[in-house]
Design a protein around this motif. Structure first.
Motif, mmCIF file in Angstrom:
data_model
loop_
_atom_site.group_PDB
_atom_site.id
_atom_site.type_symbol
_atom_site.label_atom_id
_atom_site.label_comp_id
_atom_site.label_asym_id
_atom_site.label_seq_id
_atom_site.Cartn_x
_atom_site.Cartn_y
_atom_site.Cartn_z
ATOM 1 N N LEU A 177 -7.367 10.971 -51.572
ATOM 2 C CA LEU A 177 -6.173 11.800 -51.709
ATOM 3 C C LEU A 177 -5.269 11.610 -50.493
ATOM 4 O O LEU A 177 -5.752 11.449 -49.371
ATOM 5 N N ILE A 178 -3.988 11.648 -50.736
ATOM 6 C CA ILE A 178 -3.012 11.718 -49.648
ATOM 7 C C ILE A 178 -2.129 12.922 -49.919
ATOM 8 O O ILE A 178 -1.581 13.076 -51.013
ATOM 9 N N LEU A 179 -2.030 13.787 -48.941
ATOM 10 C CA LEU A 179 -1.222 14.999 -49.051
ATOM 11 C C LEU A 179 0.165 14.706 -48.492
ATOM 12 O O LEU A 179 0.285 14.064 -47.447
ATOM 13 N N VAL A 180 1.171 15.183 -49.171
ATOM 14 C CA VAL A 180 2.549 14.948 -48.710
ATOM 15 C C VAL A 180 3.379 16.197 -48.973
ATOM 16 O O VAL A 180 3.332 16.761 -50.065
ATOM 17 N N HIS A 215 -2.121 13.021 -44.400
ATOM 18 C CA HIS A 215 -1.192 14.086 -44.760
ATOM 19 C C HIS A 215 0.127 13.756 -44.081
ATOM 20 O O HIS A 215 0.184 13.639 -42.854
ATOM 21 N N LEU A 216 1.167 13.558 -44.878
ATOM 22 C CA LEU A 216 2.471 13.221 -44.334
ATOM 23 C C LEU A 216 3.436 14.391 -44.461
ATOM 24 O O LEU A 216 3.484 15.053 -45.500
ATOM 25 N N ILE A 217 4.184 14.612 -43.399
ATOM 26 C CA ILE A 217 5.336 15.506 -43.428
ATOM 27 C C ILE A 217 6.561 14.608 -43.502
ATOM 28 O O ILE A 217 6.763 13.744 -42.653
ATOM 29 N N SER A 225 2.613 11.446 -39.663
ATOM 30 C CA SER A 225 1.352 11.143 -40.321
ATOM 31 C C SER A 225 0.194 11.741 -39.523
ATOM 32 O O SER A 225 0.020 11.440 -38.343
ATOM 33 N N PHE A 226 -0.595 12.592 -40.179
ATOM 34 C CA PHE A 226 -1.774 13.178 -39.527
ATOM 35 C C PHE A 226 -2.750 12.064 -39.132
ATOM 36 O O PHE A 226 -3.357 12.118 -38.063
ATOM 37 N N ALA A 227 -2.918 11.066 -39.988
ATOM 38 C CA ALA A 227 -3.859 9.982 -39.706
ATOM 39 C C ALA A 227 -3.388 9.139 -38.522
ATOM 40 O O ALA A 227 -4.176 8.807 -37.631
ATOM 41 N N GLU A 229 -1.568 10.039 -36.111
ATOM 42 C CA GLU A 229 -1.662 10.832 -34.882
ATOM 43 C C GLU A 229 -3.085 11.281 -34.573
ATOM 44 O O GLU A 229 -3.323 12.015 -33.624
ATOM 45 N N ALA A 230 -4.038 10.813 -35.406
ATOM 46 C CA ALA A 230 -5.478 11.100 -35.199
ATOM 47 C C ALA A 230 -5.794 12.586 -35.145
ATOM 48 O O ALA A 230 -6.599 13.033 -34.334
ATOM 49 N N ILE A 231 -5.137 13.355 -36.038
ATOM 50 C CA ILE A 231 -5.444 14.806 -36.087
ATOM 51 C C ILE A 231 -5.918 15.205 -37.469
ATOM 52 O O ILE A 231 -5.943 16.377 -37.806
ATOM 53 N N LEU A 232 -6.301 14.203 -38.279
ATOM 54 C CA LEU A 232 -6.771 14.513 -39.630
ATOM 55 C C LEU A 232 -8.198 15.027 -39.586
ATOM 56 O O LEU A 232 -9.062 14.415 -38.962
#
Length: 232
Positions: A177-180, A215-217, A225-227, A229-232
């Motif tokens: 899943l990818i959250l956006v 998860h993208l804003i 990108s959460f990924a 920025e390594a905060i996923l």
């Protein structure tokens, strides 16, 4: 009253300078944005040719087609020479362009990076004035199975039903899943709520051997990108 010179009409211009003839006889890339929009509206007003009118319309949005696409029918009709029919034609053409961009991104079909997610979703939610939360469902090759609006909210947030997200994942056989979601404010900083829903969905998905990959804003011109920025 002094008559305007006949040469004022586009019909009396040299064929090389007429937008429609240029499109027919030359590469379409040689036409300016104003000339392309002029083809859509067909005519100007008593004091301006279609091209000059379109130059003025484009100048009002700093010659930015994305901003032009945001103008309402009423706003377009404020320009002398643009009636309802012409305004609708301009709006429809720009909407088709926006949809084409989204379809071209989907044709690539495989998510290879956060940028490819942005290219897929920006035409859909990047310019909205309210917040929407979407889920992209992927197979084990990271190919898009489905992209689905999970919720639609106001300016500051949305509610996401974790159970429904996972139900859909199982239904389509997704393994990733990818959250956006978009931020109408333009800020790319994730909120506390953004982080909480990410953690909640990640934990719930892992229990079903489904991975939340990112998860993208998304905003109009950029993304977080959460990924990445390594905060996923």
């Amino acid at each position: 009253m002094q008559e305007k010179p006949a040469s004022f009409s586009i019909k009396n211009w040299s064929q090389d300078d007429q937008p429609r003839e240029k499109l027919l006889n030359k590469d379409k890339s040689t036409l300016s944005d104003a000339e392309l929009v002029a083809i859509l509206i067909g005519s100007g007003n008593r004091s301006e040719s279609a091209v000059d009118l379109c130059k003025r319309i484009l100048a009002s949005v700093d010659n930015n087609l994305s901003e032009l696409g945001k103008l309402s029918i009423i706003q377009l009709m404020e320009f002398n020479g643009i009636g309802e029919a012409k305004a609708v034609t301009i709006a429809a053409a720009l909407e088709l362009g926006r949809r084409r961009r989204g379809e071209e991104a989907l044709e690539k079909n495989k998510i290879t990076s956060s940028e490819s997610v942005f290219e897929l979703m920006q035409p859909i939610i990047g310019e909205l004035e309210h917040e929407e939360f979407w889920i992209i469902y992927l197979n084990n090759s990271n190919k898009v199975i489905l992209k689905n609006q999970s919720s639609k909210g106001g300016i500051t947030g949305t509610f996401v039903d974790v159970r429904l997200v996972l139900k859909n994942a199982l239904k389509v056989g997704a393994t990733g899943l990818i959250l956006v979601h978009n931020h109408p404010s333009g800020t790319l900083r994730p909120s506390k709520a953004d982080k909480q829903i990410t953690s909640k969905l990640k934990a719930a998905a892992e229990s079903l051997d489904i991975k939340v990959l990112d998860h993208l804003i998304v905003t109009e011109n950029a993304y977080f990108s959460f990924a990445d920025e390594a905060i996923l």
